[in-house]
Design a protein around this motif. Structure first.
Motif, PDB file in Angstrom:
ATOM      1  N   HIS A 546       0.708  -1.359   0.253  1.00  0.00           N
ATOM      2  CA  HIS A 546      -0.037  -0.147  -0.118  1.00  0.00           C
ATOM      3  C   HIS A 546       0.862   1.197  -0.140  1.00  0.00           C
ATOM      4  CE1 HIS A 546      -3.189  -2.704   0.751  1.00  0.00           C
ATOM      5  NE2 HIS A 546      -2.878  -3.119   1.811  1.00  0.00           N
ATOM      6  N   MET A 547       1.858   1.144  -0.519  1.00  0.00           N
ATOM      7  CA  MET A 547       3.032   2.470  -0.687  1.00  0.00           C
ATOM      8  C   MET A 547       3.157   2.358  -2.260  1.00  0.00           C
ATOM      9  SD  MET A 547       5.805   1.677   2.247  1.00  0.00           S
ATOM     10  CE  MET A 547       5.195   1.367   4.042  1.00  0.00           C
ATOM     11  N   ARG A 548       2.287   2.392  -3.075  1.00  0.00           N
ATOM     12  CA  ARG A 548       2.629   2.471  -4.641  1.00  0.00           C
ATOM     13  C   ARG A 548       2.831   4.048  -5.127  1.00  0.00           C
ATOM     14  NH1 ARG A 548       0.208  -1.951  -6.905  1.00  0.00           N
ATOM     15  NH2 ARG A 548       0.434  -3.743  -5.468  1.00  0.00           N
ATOM     16  N   GLY A 549       2.744   4.973  -4.203  1.00  0.00           N
ATOM     17  CA  GLY A 549       3.170   6.276  -4.594  1.00  0.00           C
ATOM     18  C   GLY A 549       4.766   6.465  -4.190  1.00  0.00           C
ATOM     19  N   LEU A 550       5.257   5.606  -3.695  1.00  0.00           N
ATOM     20  CA  LEU A 550       6.578   5.780  -3.214  1.00  0.00           C
ATOM     21  C   LEU A 550       7.762   6.387  -4.084  1.00  0.00           C
ATOM     22  CD1 LEU A 550       7.905   5.579  -0.264  1.00  0.00           C
ATOM     23  CD2 LEU A 550       8.665   3.499  -0.752  1.00  0.00           C
ATOM     24  N   HIS A 551       8.553   7.301  -4.046  1.00  0.00           N
ATOM     25  CA  HIS A 551       9.474   7.828  -4.856  1.00  0.00           C
ATOM     26  C   HIS A 551      10.957   7.632  -4.379  1.00  0.00           C
ATOM     27  CE1 HIS A 551       6.772  11.270  -6.902  1.00  0.00           C
ATOM     28  NE2 HIS A 551       6.132   9.881  -7.020  1.00  0.00           N
ATOM     29  N   VAL A 552      11.012   7.770  -3.015  1.00  0.00           N
ATOM     30  CA  VAL A 552      12.508   7.686  -2.581  1.00  0.00           C
ATOM     31  C   VAL A 552      12.380   6.412  -1.429  1.00  0.00           C
ATOM     32  CG1 VAL A 552      14.506   8.553  -1.565  1.00  0.00           C
ATOM     33  CG2 VAL A 552      13.305   9.764  -3.237  1.00  0.00           C
ATOM     34  N   LEU A 553      13.246   5.287  -1.759  1.00  0.00           N
ATOM     35  CA  LEU A 553      13.439   4.158  -0.683  1.00  0.00           C
ATOM     36  C   LEU A 553      14.993   4.334  -0.236  1.00  0.00           C
ATOM     37  CD1 LEU A 553      12.252   2.068   0.982  1.00  0.00           C
ATOM     38  CD2 LEU A 553      12.415   0.332  -0.915  1.00  0.00           C
ATOM     39  N   ASN A 554      15.311   4.450   0.901  1.00  0.00           N
ATOM     40  CA  ASN A 554      16.493   4.335   1.241  1.00  0.00           C
ATOM     41  C   ASN A 554      16.841   3.424   2.441  1.00  0.00           C
ATOM     42  OD1 ASN A 554      19.226   4.976   2.394  1.00  0.00           O
ATOM     43  ND2 ASN A 554      18.821   7.279   2.441  1.00  0.00           N
ATOM     44  N   LEU A 555      17.429   2.246   1.815  1.00  0.00           N
ATOM     45  CA  LEU A 555      17.781   1.116   2.806  1.00  0.00           C
ATOM     46  C   LEU A 555      19.400   1.084   2.974  1.00  0.00           C
ATOM     47  CD1 LEU A 555      15.375  -1.420   1.046  1.00  0.00           C
ATOM     48  CD2 LEU A 555      14.955  -0.278   3.626  1.00  0.00           C
ATOM     49  N   ARG A 556      20.030   2.185   2.938  1.00  0.00           N
ATOM     50  CA  ARG A 556      21.407   2.150   2.920  1.00  0.00           C
ATOM     51  C   ARG A 556      21.877   1.736   4.656  1.00  0.00           C
ATOM     52  NH1 ARG A 556      21.859   7.569   0.574  1.00  0.00           N
ATOM     53  NH2 ARG A 556      22.440   7.192  -1.596  1.00  0.00           N
ATOM     54  N   ASN A 557      22.997   0.964   4.337  1.00  0.00           N
ATOM     55  CA  ASN A 557      23.797   0.332   5.519  1.00  0.00           C
ATOM     56  C   ASN A 557      22.597  -0.403   6.652  1.00  0.00           C
ATOM     57  OD1 ASN A 557      25.905   0.358   7.275  1.00  0.00           O
ATOM     58  ND2 ASN A 557      25.051   2.127   8.512  1.00  0.00           N
ATOM     59  N   THR A 558      21.966  -1.257   5.890  1.00  0.00           N
ATOM     60  CA  THR A 558      21.201  -2.396   6.709  1.00  0.00           C
ATOM     61  C   THR A 558      21.810  -3.759   6.349  1.00  0.00           C
ATOM     62  OG1 THR A 558      19.419  -2.363   4.831  1.00  0.00           O
ATOM     63  CG2 THR A 558      19.151  -0.954   6.510  1.00  0.00           C
ATOM     64  N   CYS A 559      20.985  -4.441   6.785  1.00  0.00           N
ATOM     65  CA  CYS A 559      21.480  -6.125   6.788  1.00  0.00           C
ATOM     66  C   CYS A 559      20.757  -7.096   6.051  1.00  0.00           C
ATOM     67  CB  CYS A 559      21.548  -6.532   8.268  1.00  0.00           C
ATOM     68  SG  CYS A 559      22.800  -5.717   9.466  1.00  0.00           S
ATOM     69  N   ILE A 560      19.816  -6.132   5.375  1.00  0.00           N
ATOM     70  CA  ILE A 560      19.109  -7.136   4.411  1.00  0.00           C
ATOM     71  C   ILE A 560      19.976  -7.906   3.300  1.00  0.00           C
ATOM     72  CG2 ILE A 560      16.987  -5.585   4.238  1.00  0.00           C
ATOM     73  CD1 ILE A 560      18.025  -4.533   1.667  1.00  0.00           C
ATOM     74  N   GLU A 561      19.287  -9.067   3.263  1.00  0.00           N
ATOM     75  CA  GLU A 561      20.021  -9.977   2.029  1.00  0.00           C
ATOM     76  C   GLU A 561      19.297  -9.953   0.750  1.00  0.00           C
ATOM     77  OE1 GLU A 561      20.345 -13.931   4.077  1.00  0.00           O
ATOM     78  OE2 GLU A 561      21.523 -12.968   5.804  1.00  0.00           O
ATOM     79  N   TYR A 562      17.878  -9.981   0.690  1.00  0.00           N
ATOM     80  CA  TYR A 562      17.331  -9.797  -0.567  1.00  0.00           C
ATOM     81  C   TYR A 562      16.244  -8.730  -0.480  1.00  0.00           C
ATOM     82  CZ  TYR A 562      13.892 -12.511   2.385  1.00  0.00           C
ATOM     83  OH  TYR A 562      13.031 -12.855   3.185  1.00  0.00           O
ATOM     84  N   LEU A 563      15.487  -8.251  -1.387  1.00  0.00           N
ATOM     85  CA  LEU A 563      14.485  -7.422  -1.522  1.00  0.00           C
ATOM     86  C   LEU A 563      13.311  -8.100  -1.818  1.00  0.00           C
ATOM     87  CD1 LEU A 563      15.894  -4.493  -3.838  1.00  0.00           C
ATOM     88  CD2 LEU A 563      15.987  -4.588  -1.178  1.00  0.00           C
TER      89      LEU A 563
END
Length: 986
Positions: A546-563
C-alpha cells in the motif's frame, strides 16, 4: 533607653578594640605585607623571563594587559618602600593610620598576585594560526562575559572539577560553551586536550563512546588505535577509552545538550582523574541533571537584558550600522518580542537582514504580535518567532529544503554534499541542465538558510539544525510526516501511527532488526521512506503493498539479504538506495521501475548488474562501486543517459559504451590502458565537462586508492599503476587528462628518472595540487636544473615551464629505491638558480622508504617553502641532512619556516643534522622524533604550545624493547635546543 545605651557602649568598645588591634599589630601586618610582596616579585620575575623568551620571535608582541600589570607591580613596590619608611620614622601616634594603609595595600597586592596568572598568555600572536572549531560562536553582553569569566575561574583553579551550565532552550548555553572551547584551544591550555561531545535528548552510550574515540584519535595522537566499531561490549569499549587517556589526564570534556544523567565511567572516564586536572562542563536545560551528574558548581544562563538584546540584534542585522529613526523605533519593539532569547534574536535579525522599508517593518511587527499573543510561557515564546522566520522564507523551495533537514536525528551533523544529493533525489529543487548546476543550486539554498540563521554552519562541509528550530519544523510537518530518527527504536511504529496522509517517514539510525510478517501500512501518498542505518535483516512482501506512490526508498547500511518482490510494483520509484548493504547478494529484475533515476548498489555482495537496468532510460546515477562487480556486460550502458557512474576499478567494462555516455559529469572507475583512457577522453563533448572523477589506469585494483564517494564534488584525480606508463605503453599521442585534474598518483606506473620530464612528455598541460609517487623504481628526482642542457633558461622562462608544479600543495613520495632528491642540478646551483616561487604553494611533504636520498631540502629551496605546514620523513636509511647548504658550511645562517606546524622524523639511522644554522618557526605545534639517535641538536626555538611527542609503547615486554626505550629516553634528554628552557617547554 537602656538598650540604646548598651548598643552605644558596645559600639565604642568595638572601636576601641579595633584601634588597639591596629595599634599593636602594625609590625606583624607589615611582615605579612612584605611576604606577600616577595611572592608578587617572584611572580613578576617569571613573567618577565617568559616575555624575554617569547618576544624574541618577530610574530609575537606583549599583551597590553601584561604591560599594565607590570607597571602596577612596580608602582606597588615603590608604595611599599614609602610606607615602610613612614613606619620607621613616625611616632606611635600614627600607628593606627599606617596599619590601615598596610591592610589596604595587602588587599591590593593579593589582587595583583591573582591577576598575574594570565591564562590567555603573556604575548599576543600577530598571526592567528589555530582555526576555531565553532566559527559561529559569539561572545556578547555583560552577563555573557560574567558567565564566561566564572567558568574560566573554575577551569583554571584547583577546587572545582565539574561545572554545570543550565538554562532554558535558546538562551545561549551552547554558544557560551563554544566560546570556551575555542579559547581553550587557541590558548593551548590543558595541553590542547579539549573534547566536545553532543549528548542529545536520546542518550546513546555507544554513540558517545564512538564520538569520544574519534575526538581522542584526532586531538591526542594520530596513530592511536581506537577502533571501537567492532567491539560490542560497552564495558570493553569504555576500557579502551580509559586506556587511551592514561598519561593524558589533564583535559577538559564538554558535554553539550544533556537531557538525562549518566555515569562518566560509561565513556571511560574515572572520577579519580579530577585530582590530576580533568575538568567537565555539563550543558543542560535542567538544573537537576547537572546535580545528578555530580557537578560541583552551577551556572545559570539567563536571558539578555534589553540593551544586550538590542546590541545582539543590530550586530546580526547590520553589523551595528544605524537604522533610520522611525525604523529603529519599530525594530526595538520587534526585539522586545524576542524576550531576551539569543536564538530568537539571531533568527529574527537574519530574517530581517537587508530590510529598509518602514512598511515592511510595520508588517513584520504586526505579524509577530499576532503570533506571540497567545504564548505565556517564556520558552514557548521562541516558537512563534522561529515560525515567523520560516514563513518569511516565502520561497517554497527554501521551505521544502529547510524542512527536509528535520528528517535527520536531533543534533545530527549533516554533510552538505549528501544532503544536496538527497534534494536532487527528492526533486525538491528546480531542474537544471547539469548535475553540477544542481549542486550549485543546492549550495546556494543551504547558504541562504545559514544566512537567515535557520541552519548552523558546522565544522567541515556540514550544516546542523538547532534542536528548538528542529522542534518547530516537526510541528509544521506533524500532520504529514512521521519522524522517529535516532530514537533507538527496536521495532517500527505500530500500524495505527502510519496515517494515510503521510508523505515522508524517517526511521533512520535506529535499532530495528525485523518487520513482522503481514505488516502492511496503508500509506498511498507516502513519497519518502528512510530506513537507512538500521540492522534490518529482511522486509516482508506485504510491507510495500500500500505504498505505490513511493518515490524514494533508502535502505542504505542495513543487513538485508534480499528485496521483497513487492518492491517491483513501486512503479513511481525514482531513487532506490542500497549502498553498504553488505549482505545483499541479488536484486530482482528492475525492468518495471521505469521512473528510476538513481540506483545505488555500492559496497554490496552483488556480482552482476541487475536485470532490466538497460531499459531504465531515465536513470541518471548508477553507483556500483565496491569490490564484487566483475564485469559490465555489453548492451547495459548504451541506452542510458547517465550523469554519475561509479564501478570498481578492476571491473571489465565495454569501453565504447562508457565513451558513449555523453552526459557524464561524475565518473569513478578504471581503464585497462592509457589507450582506453584517451579513447574515453576524446569522446567527451566540448559542452559537457567531467567535473569530478577518480580514474585508475592500469587494470588492477590497488589498495591505497580512495573509495569513490557518491555525490562528493571534491575529487579530481587520475591514478596510473601497474606499468601503464612503461616504454611499451607510451603512444605517440599525449595522455589527455581532464583540464581540471588537480591530483596525479603514480603507483609502479613505469615513470622515468625525472617526474617533471615525464609530465611534460606524456601529459597535456595541467596545474596539479596533489602528486603521489609510490613504487616507482626509476625515479631519481622531481625536477632537473637547468631544464635545457645547452643553455640555461631565463628566470621567467623557467617559472613558466615549471607551471604544472607551481601550484603543488601536497607531495607524497614512498618506496622510491633510486630517489636522490627533489632537485638534481646538472650544473652548479649558482649557474641555474631556482625559479622564484618554485614549490611556494607546497603545504605537505612526505617521504617514506626512499633509500638513496642523503640531503632532503637545499637551503636555496627553503626560502620558497613559506607555506609548508607539515614535513614527514620516515625510513630513509641514508638520509644525513634535512636542510643542507649547497655551498660552504654556514652554521650561523637563520632560515624561516613561518607556517610549519608538524615535523615527523622517524627511522633515520644516519641522520645527523636537521639544519646547521637556526630555524625560526613560531607556528610549530608538534615534533615527533624516533630512532634518529645521531641527531644531537634541534635548531628550533620553540613557542610555548609546541609538543615533542614520545613514541612509547606501554605494552613492551622483552628486555630488548625496554633497553631500546631507555636509549631513546637518554638520547631525547641529551638533545640540545636553541633555547635553554626547552625541556620545561616540552
Amino acid at each position: 533607653m537602656g538598650d540604646c545605651i548598651a548598643n552605644i557602649l558596645m559600639y565604642l568598645a568595638n572601636i576601641g578594640k579595633t584601634f588597639a588591634s591596629d595599634f599593636y599589630n602594625l609590625n606583624p601586618k607589615m611582615q605579612n605585607l612584605r611576604r606577600k610582596l616577595q611572592e608578587l616579585n617572584a611572580q613578576e620575575a617569571d613573567v618577565v623571563a617568559t616575555l624575554i623568551e617569547q618576544e624574541r620571535h618577530p610574530a609575537k608582541r606583549r599583551r597590553a594587559v601584561v604591560q599594565h600589570w607590570l607597571s602596577q607591580v612596580v608602582s606597588k613596590r615603590q608604595e611599599f618602600e614609602s610606607l615602610e619608611a613612614e613606619v620607621n620614622q613616625n611616632s606611635w601616634i600614627w600607628r593606627v593610620k599606617l596599619a590601615k594603609r598596610a591592610d589596604k595595600m595587602f588587599e591590593e597586592v593579593t589582587k595583583l598576585t591573582d591577576q598575574g596568572v594570565f591564562p590567555e598568555g603573556v604575548v599576543l600572536a600577530i598571526r592567528k594560526t589555530i582555526k576555531e572549531k565553532f566559527v559561529t560562536a559569539e561572545c556578547k553582553g555583560q552577563g555573557f562575559k560574567e558567565n564566561f569569566e566564572r567558568v574560566w575561574t573554575y577551569l583554571l583553579g584547583n577546587e572545582v572539577s565539574s561545572i554545570g551550565v543550565y538554562g532554558m532552550g535558546g538562551v545561549g548555553k551552547t554558544t557560551l560553551a563554544q566560546c570556551i572551547y575555542n579559547d581553550l584551544k587557541n590558548k593551548n591550555l590543558f595541553c590542547g586536550n579539549i573534547f566536545w561531545l553532543t549528548v542529545s535528548q536520546d542518550l546513546n552510550i555507544h554513540n558517545l563512546q564512538k564520538d569520544f574515540g574519534k575526538e581522542l584519535q584526532k586531538d591526542i595522537i594520530e596513530d592511536l588505535n581506537l577502533e571501537l566499531s567492532k567491539e560490542d561490549d560497552e564495558d570493553k569499549r569504555a576500557a579502551k577509552l580509559r586506556s587511551a587517556l592514561e598519561g593524558r589526564k589533564k583535559f577538559v570534556l564538554i558535554l553539550d545538550d544533556v537531557w538525562n544523567s549518566f555515569l562518566l565511567q560509561k565513556i571511560g572516564i574515572s572520577p579519580s582523574l579530577a585530582k590530576y586536572g580533568f575538568k567537565t562542563i555539563v550543558i543542560s536545560r535542567n538544573l537537576q541533571v547537572c546535580r545528578t551528574m555530580e557537578c560541583q558548581k552551577f551556572l545559570k544562563v539567563d536571558v539578555l537584558s534589553d540593551e544586550e538584546a538590542w546590541e545582539l540584534f543590530m550586530n546580526k542585522h547590520s553589523n551595528g550600522k544605524e537604522l533610520l529613526p522611525k525604523v529603529k523605533e519599530i525594530a526595538r519593539e520587534v526585539v522586545k518580542k524576542c524576550a531576551g532569547l539569543p536564538l530568537a534574536i539571531v533568527t529574527m535579525a537574519g530574517s530581517l537582514r537587508g530590510v529598509d522599508d518602514i512598511h515592511e517593518w510595520r508588517d513584520a511587527l504586526k505579524e509577530l504580535k499576532e503570533s506571540c499573543a497567545v504564548q505565556d510561557d517564556m520558552e514557548n515564546k521562541v516558537f512563534p518567532i522561529l515560525l515567523w522566520s520560516y514563513n518569511r522564507l516565502r520561497d517554497p523551495i527554501l521551505m521544502r529544503c529547510f524542512l527536509y533537514c528535520s528528517l535527520y536525528p536531533e543534533d545530527f551533523r549533516i554533510n552538505r554534499d549528501k544532503l544536496i544529493t538527497n534534494f536532487i533525489s527528492e526533486e525538491m529543487m528546480e531542474r537544471r541542465t547539469s548535475r553540477q548546476a544542481d549542486f550549485d543550486q543546492g549550495h546556494k539554498i543551504l547558504n541562504k538558510l545559514v544566512n537567515v540563521c535557520l541552519l548552523e554552519a558546522w565544522e567541515g562541509p556540514g550544516v546542523k539544525m538547532h534542536d528548538l528550530i528542529r522542534d518547530m519544523a516537526l510541528k509544521i510537518t506533524k500532520d504529514n510526516w512521521m519522524v522517529k530518527a535516532g530514537l533507538q527504536l527496536k521495532e517500527i511504529p505500530e500500524e495505527q501511527e502510519w496515517k494515510e496522509d503521510l508523505d515522508k517517514v524517517s526511521l533512520m539510525l535506529n535499532k530495528i532488526e525485523e518487520i513482522s510478517s503481514f505488516t502492511s501500512p496503508k500509506c498511498p501518498k507516502l513519497s519518502t521512506l528512510l530506513l537507512n542505518s538500521n540492522p534490518l535483516k529482511s522486509i516482508p512482501d506485504s510491507f510495500f503493498l500500500h505504498m505505490r506512490g513511493l518515490h524514494v526508498l533508502n535502505l542504505r547500511n542495513t543487513c538485508i539479504e534480499y528485496l521483497p518482490n513487492s518492491i517491483l510494483d513501486l512503479e513511481e520509484l525514482e531513487a532506490l538506495l542500497l549502498g553498504r548493504c553488505l549482505r545483499l547478494k541479488s536484486v530482482p529484475s528492475l525492468e518495471k521501475l521505469k521512473a528510476l533515476k538513481e540506483l545505488d548498489l555500492s559496497y554490496t555482495c552483488i556480482e552482476e548488474i541487475p536485470r532490466g537496468v538497460e531499459s531504465l532510460t531515465n536513470l541518471k546515477c548508477l553507483d556500483t562501486s565496491g569490490f564484487n562487480l566483475k564485469r559490465i556486460p555489453r548492451g547495459i550502458l548504451q541506452g542510458l543517459s547517465l550523469q554519475h557512474l561509479s564501478f570498481p576499478s578492476d571491473t571489465i567494462i565495454p569501453i565504447e559504451e562508457v565513451a558513449g555516455l555523453k552526459q557524464l559529469e561524475e565518473f569513478y572507475g578504471g581503464f585497462c590502458s592509457t589507450y582506453d583512457f584517451n579513447l574515453f577522453m576524446k569522446s567527451r563533448p566540448s559542452d559537457v565537462k567531467l567535473n569530478f572523477f577518480e580514474i585508475l589506469i592500469g587494470g588492477e585494483k590497488i589498495v591505497y586508492m580512495r573509495n569513490p564517494r557518491r555525490g562528493y564534488f571534491r575529487v579530481k584525480s587520475v591514478i596510473f599503476s601497474n606499468g601503464s606508463l612503461g616504454e611499451g605503453n607510451r603512444g605517440k599521442d599525449k595522455i589527455m587528462l581532464p583540464q581540471n585534474v588537480d591530483s596525479l598518483d603514480f603507483y609502479a606506473s613505469g615513470l622515468c628518472s625525472c617526474l617533471f620530464d615525464d609530465i611534460q612528455q606524456l601529459f597535456s598541460g595541467t596545474e596539479l595540487k596533489t602528486c603521489s609517487l609510490s613504487n616507482e623504481k626509476r625515479i631519481e628526482c622531481i625536477v632537473r636544473m637547468p631544464l635545457e642542457e645547452e643553455q640555461p633558461m631565463a628566470e621567467e622562462e623557467q617559472q613558466s615551464s615549471l607551471m604544472p608544479l607551481h601550484y603543488l600543495e601536497d607531495l607524497n613520495l614512498s618506496e622510491l629505491p633510486n630517489f636522490i632528491g627533489l632537485i638534481r642540478w646538472e650544473v652548479a646551483p649558482e649557474v641555474a638558480p631556482l625559479p622564484r616561487g618554485f614549490f611556494s604553494h607546497l603545504r605537505r611533504l612526505t617521504l617514506y622508504r626512499c633509500w638513496e636520498i642523503k640531503k632532503l631540502l637545499p637551503r636555496s629551496l627553503v626560502q620558497n617553502l613559506h607555506n609548508l605546514n607539515e614535513l614527514e620523513v620516515i625510513a630513509c636509511v641514508k638520509l644525513e641532512e634535512i636542510i643542507g647548504d649547497e655551498e660552504s658550511d654556514e652554521s650561523n645562517t637563520v632560515i624561516t619556516l613561518p607556517r610549519l606546524e608538524i615535523l615527523h622524523l622517524a627511522e633515520l639511522p644516519e641522520l645527523e643534522i636537521i639544519y646547521k644554522g637556526k630555524i625560526i618557526c613560531d607556528s610549530i605545534k608538534k615534533i615527533h622524533m624516533r630512532r634518529i639517535k645521531k641527531v644531537s641538536k634541534v635548531p628550533f626555538s620553540l613557542p610555548p604550545h609546541a609538543v615533542i611527542e614520545p613514541d612509547v609503547d606501554k605494552s613492551v615486554t622483552s628486555e630488548g624493547e625496554r633497553e631500546f626505550l631507555k636509549e631513546e629516553r637518554e638520547w631525547r634528554e641529551s638533545l640540545k635546543w636553541e633555547q635553554p628552557n626547552a625541556n620545561r617547554v616540552l
